[in-house]
Write a protein that holds these residues in place. Structure first.
Motif, short mmCIF file in Angstrom:
data_model
loop_
_atom_site.label_atom_id
_atom_site.label_comp_id
_atom_site.label_asym_id
_atom_site.label_seq_id
_atom_site.Cartn_x
_atom_site.Cartn_y
_atom_site.Cartn_z
N THR A 175 0.83 -1.20 0.00
CA THR A 175 0.00 0.00 0.00
C THR A 175 0.87 1.25 0.00
O THR A 175 0.60 2.20 -0.75
N LEU A 176 1.94 1.27 0.80
CA LEU A 176 2.83 2.43 0.81
C LEU A 176 3.47 2.63 -0.56
O LEU A 176 3.58 3.76 -1.03
N ALA B 244 3.69 5.73 -5.60
CA ALA B 244 3.57 5.77 -7.06
C ALA B 244 2.49 6.76 -7.51
O ALA B 244 2.62 7.40 -8.56
N SER B 245 1.44 6.90 -6.70
CA SER B 245 0.35 7.81 -7.07
C SER B 245 0.60 9.24 -6.59
O SER B 245 -0.20 10.13 -6.86
N GLY B 246 1.70 9.45 -5.85
CA GLY B 246 2.05 10.80 -5.41
C GLY B 246 1.49 11.20 -4.06
O GLY B 246 1.66 12.34 -3.64
N LYS B 247 0.83 10.28 -3.37
CA LYS B 247 0.26 10.61 -2.05
C LYS B 247 1.33 10.69 -0.97
O LYS B 247 1.15 11.38 0.02
N LEU B 248 2.42 9.97 -1.16
CA LEU B 248 3.54 9.97 -0.22
C LEU B 248 4.82 10.25 -0.99
O LEU B 248 4.93 9.91 -2.17
N ALA C 96 -7.88 3.74 3.45
CA ALA C 96 -7.44 2.41 3.86
C ALA C 96 -8.61 1.59 4.38
O ALA C 96 -8.65 0.37 4.21
N GLU C 97 -9.58 2.23 5.00
CA GLU C 97 -10.72 1.52 5.56
C GLU C 97 -11.78 1.23 4.51
O GLU C 97 -12.63 0.37 4.70
N ALA C 98 -11.74 1.94 3.41
CA ALA C 98 -12.78 1.77 2.37
C ALA C 98 -12.60 0.49 1.58
O ALA C 98 -11.63 -0.15 1.57
#
Length: 58
Positions: free
Chosen positions: A20-21, A26-30, A56-58
């Motif tokens: 997930t990290l 890769a998507s630019g969130k981190l 994460a909960e979805a």
């Protein structure tokens, strides 16, 4: 800059998997710091679980 931790430690801090990290990066969130050997390091001060928890909960 805060304390840099490994991808495993960052995943544990956020309560998600390492995969997930990597996907979030890769998507630019981190944004990870990449060390000379290619290892990812994450700044604990920039990891805010509340920013990722709902997805994460979805």
């Amino acid at each position: 800059m805060g304390r840099l931790v490994s991808i495993g430690e960052a995943a544990k801090a956020l309560g998600v998997s390492i995969t997930t990290l990597r996907r979030w990066e890769a998507s630019g969130k981190l944004v990870a710091e990449h060390m000379a050997g290619g290892h990812r390091r994450y700044d604990l001060a920039k990891l805010k679980p509340e920013l990722f928890r709902s997805e994460a909960e979805a």
